[in-house]
Each structure stands twice: as C-alpha cells, then as structure tokens.
Motif scaffolding. Structure first.
Motif, PDB file in Angstrom:
ATOM      1  N   GLY A 120       0.714  -1.316   0.008  1.00  0.00           N
ATOM      2  CA  GLY A 120       0.032   0.059  -0.108  1.00  0.00           C
ATOM      3  C   GLY A 120       0.759   1.479   0.070  1.00  0.00           C
ATOM      4  N   VAL A 121       1.448   1.051  -0.929  1.00  0.00           N
ATOM      5  CA  VAL A 121       2.755   2.158  -1.739  1.00  0.00           C
ATOM      6  C   VAL A 121       2.631   2.880  -2.803  1.00  0.00           C
ATOM      7  CG1 VAL A 121       3.897   1.236   0.588  1.00  0.00           C
ATOM      8  CG2 VAL A 121       4.803   1.460  -1.464  1.00  0.00           C
ATOM      9  N   GLN A 122       3.263   4.555  -2.864  1.00  0.00           N
ATOM     10  CA  GLN A 122       3.762   4.926  -3.936  1.00  0.00           C
ATOM     11  C   GLN A 122       5.023   4.037  -4.675  1.00  0.00           C
ATOM     12  OE1 GLN A 122       3.983   8.589  -2.471  1.00  0.00           O
ATOM     13  NE2 GLN A 122       2.159   8.918  -3.357  1.00  0.00           N
ATOM     14  N   VAL A 123       4.753   3.597  -5.808  1.00  0.00           N
ATOM     15  CA  VAL A 123       5.478   3.568  -6.479  1.00  0.00           C
ATOM     16  C   VAL A 123       6.889   3.529  -6.626  1.00  0.00           C
ATOM     17  CG1 VAL A 123       6.400   2.747  -9.330  1.00  0.00           C
ATOM     18  CG2 VAL A 123       3.886   3.386  -8.494  1.00  0.00           C
ATOM     19  N   GLN A 124       7.009   4.770  -6.502  1.00  0.00           N
ATOM     20  CA  GLN A 124       8.127   6.036  -6.349  1.00  0.00           C
ATOM     21  C   GLN A 124       8.605   5.616  -4.978  1.00  0.00           C
ATOM     22  OE1 GLN A 124       5.095   7.393  -6.619  1.00  0.00           O
ATOM     23  NE2 GLN A 124       5.433   9.073  -6.209  1.00  0.00           N
ATOM     24  N   LYS A 125       8.080   4.973  -4.213  1.00  0.00           N
ATOM     25  CA  LYS A 125       8.570   4.725  -3.120  1.00  0.00           C
ATOM     26  C   LYS A 125       9.192   3.442  -2.155  1.00  0.00           C
ATOM     27  CE  LYS A 125       7.136   9.375  -0.722  1.00  0.00           C
ATOM     28  NZ  LYS A 125       6.579  10.084   0.073  1.00  0.00           N
ATOM     29  N   SER A 126       9.089   2.805  -3.374  1.00  0.00           N
ATOM     30  CA  SER A 126       9.147   1.573  -3.068  1.00  0.00           C
ATOM     31  C   SER A 126       9.933   0.711  -2.069  1.00  0.00           C
ATOM     32  CB  SER A 126       8.726   0.560  -4.598  1.00  0.00           C
ATOM     33  OG  SER A 126       7.598   0.874  -4.747  1.00  0.00           O
ATOM     34  N   ALA A 127      11.823   1.372  -3.357  1.00  0.00           N
ATOM     35  CA  ALA A 127      12.601   1.159  -2.566  1.00  0.00           C
ATOM     36  C   ALA A 127      12.883   1.103  -1.153  1.00  0.00           C
ATOM     37  CB  ALA A 127      13.805   2.403  -3.181  1.00  0.00           C
ATOM     38  N   ALA A 138      10.029  -7.557   1.411  1.00  0.00           N
ATOM     39  CA  ALA A 138      10.150  -6.320   2.283  1.00  0.00           C
ATOM     40  C   ALA A 138       9.050  -6.015   3.454  1.00  0.00           C
ATOM     41  CB  ALA A 138       9.090  -4.941   1.255  1.00  0.00           C
ATOM     42  N   GLU A 139       9.211  -4.580   4.127  1.00  0.00           N
ATOM     43  CA  GLU A 139       8.218  -4.006   5.001  1.00  0.00           C
ATOM     44  C   GLU A 139       7.629  -3.193   5.466  1.00  0.00           C
ATOM     45  OE1 GLU A 139       9.386  -5.956   9.037  1.00  0.00           O
ATOM     46  OE2 GLU A 139      10.869  -4.882   8.898  1.00  0.00           O
ATOM     47  N   LYS A 140       6.765  -2.440   5.524  1.00  0.00           N
ATOM     48  CA  LYS A 140       6.019  -1.596   5.913  1.00  0.00           C
ATOM     49  C   LYS A 140       5.752  -0.671   7.486  1.00  0.00           C
ATOM     50  CE  LYS A 140       2.663   2.025   4.923  1.00  0.00           C
ATOM     51  NZ  LYS A 140       1.142   1.899   4.013  1.00  0.00           N
TER      52      LYS A 140
END
Length: 346
Positions: free
Chosen positions: A59-66, A84-86
């Motif tokens: 549930g994040v923006q594409v440009q912030k995936s890294a 990965a984790e949020k």
C-alpha cells in the motif's frame, strides 16, 4: 505537430540492439552478414520465478518502493524469508512481503515497483531474429544489427525513467488481444519475459500490473485513459491517443501479423520499429496538418493541456518547440503548447 504523410513506412537501415547480459560466448563480430536463425551468442541466464508488486502488497507509492525493501540485489533468499515491510512511525509492522520461493533477489525493476526472485542460471542459446549485418558488438552491453524494419509512429510514451540515457526498449512483439478483447488477469500466460505486449484499448490496473509482474519489457496500448496512466505510473507506449478513440484496423492488423517478431521502441524519436515485418506499408494520408500556419484550428494531445482546442497564433517556424494557442472561448489569454502534440480539428 505530427507531419506524417503515411501511417507506416519502410526503413531499410534500421538498427536493432540486442542486449547481452552477463558473461556471454559470442558467435558473431562486426561486419558479419546474418540470416534469421544464425547463432548470435549463448549465456548463463536466470529466469523470473516469482515477482511482487510492492505498491499493491504494502500500500505504498511506486516511487517510494525502495524505502521498504529489506534485501539487496543478488542476495539468495529462501521461501518464507522477508523481502520488504512497511512500519508505522512507532516502529510497528503493518504489512510484510514474504518470499514464496527460493531464489536470487533482483531489484532491476524496483523503479517500477517490482521485486523479483530469479532462478539459478541455465545456459541459453540466442539466435538472430532478423536478416541483416552486425554493425557493432559491444562487450558487456550487446549486439547492434542493421536490418530492414517498418516504422510505426507513436502518439505518446509515459512512465519511462531516464530516457536521456535509456532511450530504447527492445523485445519480442506479443499481443493478448483477440477480436478487440483481452483475457482476465487470472487467465494470462505464465511468462511474458522479454516480450513487448500489445493490450489494444485495455489499459487497466490489474491487467497491466500482472503483465509486468510476469516479466514483460513494455506495454503498448492502442489508446489509454490519461488518468489511469498517471495514477498507475507504469511505463506505457500509446500508439494513437488518449481516451476511447475509434479503432483503426490497420494498426491492429500490423500488430497481429507481426506477433513473434522483434521490435524496438524509440522513446526519444517516438516510433516503434518492427523488424522482419509481415506487413508492407500503404501510403495513407494522415489526418494531420502537413505544417502549422497561423489561424490553423487544432486541439492539444499533450498531458498538460489535453483536449484544449483553439486557433494557432504567432507561429515562429520549425525551430521553435512551442506555439501560442488561443483557446476557444478565451477572453484573450493565449497558451503555449508543444506543437508536436497538436492535431487538426479541421
């Protein structure tokens, strides 16, 4: 302003770049004449065995995936390990992305929001997809081949990164369109790696993300909704225009009859090159002005001023990128519009 006088045209000396990844054994050199099917090179190649779209998973923006990835490229992971984790601002885990297979982590497509797991390497032989001549062989880069191609104009491209340094995309042309319909995302093939996929007028979130998840190199749409393009942020080549526009069967026939052939998308030149094409172009006058003149009635197909219609003012000639446009119904304020994105409303 699109000044094309035909829909497609033959280019006798087009260049096809074939990327050669890793430590390859080459079978050709500069100046060699090639026939379709001749051996080019062999290389140890890893295939995508699993792919995850981080924006959907976390549930994040594409440009912030890294920012959410907990692995490095080339690292070996096992099934069940964290990819990965949020976290919340307090350090609590809200969502996790777990590996479903053993393999090697690839972050090559992270700028598009994807993290991939690759298989162990297997040696694969690559043959020439065209008749032509080897123009140049560049170590650790690829092979340049001169060959005949059909050039198809592109209306627009969106979502590609660093076009200045990565100005082309090459791959095998594929279509999922049958009678102007496409399969549901659940019924797609298992693998689209190395393919440039035509989706017709079906640029939908689930379909596009699933195609990239399955490894496709790029998407070609006949037309697409501009809001969907911006919202999704995934690379797309738009052949004809924004919105649901009338289908031109010549374009669909051109794609259908060349499925399986190699193509090159020239992102800077806004053109699609189809090599070894089974379709020969017909000279058809385009529905565009051959040149801009003061007083011409046009509409904009640029993202920033899409569908803006009006009259050309103060045209300065071909050296200028923008032209002043007086919008219909305006009280006297003109707008600067990229002249290459104007079409006639005559």
């Amino acid at each position: 302003m699109n000044r094309a006088i035909s829909k497609f045209k033959i280019v006798e000396q087009a260049t096809l770049f074939i990327e050669v990844e890793g430590s390859a054994e080459l079978y050709v050199k500069s100046g060699d004449k090639l026939k379709k099917g001749d051996k080019l090179y062999s290389v140890e190649r890893k295939k995508i065995v699993e792919s995850h779209y981080i924006p959907k998973a976390l549930g994040v923006q594409v440009q912030k995936s890294a920012e959410y990835v907990g692995r490095v490229g080339g690292e070996y992971v096992m099934e069940g390990e964290l990819l990965a984790e949020k976290l919340t601002s307090g350090g609590l885990v809200t969502k996790r992305l777990i590996a479903g297979s053993d393999g090697i982590v690839s972050l090559r497509r992270l700028d598009m929001g994807y993290i991939d797991i690759l298989s162990e390497a297997n040696r694969i032989l690559f043959d020439s997809p065209v008749n032509g001549e080897v123009e140049e062989v560049v170590l650790n880069s690829g092979i340049y081949i001169k060959s005949e191609a059909v050039k198809v104009p592109i209306f627009d491209i969106e979502g590609f990164h660093d076009i200045e340094n990565f100005s082309q995309v090459t791959g095998v042309l594929h279509s999922i369109v049958t009678d102007h319909e496409v399969p549901s995302p659940a019924n797609l093939e298992e693998d689209y790696e190395g393919k440039i996929v035509f989706v017709g007028q079906h640029y939908h979130r689930k379909l596009i993300t699933e195609l990239y998840k399955k490894g496709c190199e790029a998407i070609i749409a006949y037309s697409a909704d501009i809001e969907a393009i911006i919202e999704l942020g995934i690379p797309v080549v738009v052949l004809r225009g924004y919105g649901h526009i009338k289908s031109d069967e010549e374009y669909f026939e051109m794609i259908e009859k060349n499925v399986g052939e190699w193509v090159r998308v020239d992102l800077k030149g806004r053109a699609l090159y189809i090599f070894d094409s089974a379709v020969r172009p017909k000279d058809v006058k385009a529905n565009f002005y051959p040149r801009l003149i003061e007083g011409a009635r046009v509409s904009s197909h640029d993202i920033d001023s899409y569908a803006l219609a009006g009259k050309v003012l103060d045209y300065e000639g071909d050296d200028e990128k923008y032209v002043a446009l007086m919008p219909d119904g305006s009280s006297g304020t003109s707008v600067l519009v990229n002249k290459d994105r104007l079409v006639s409303t005559r």
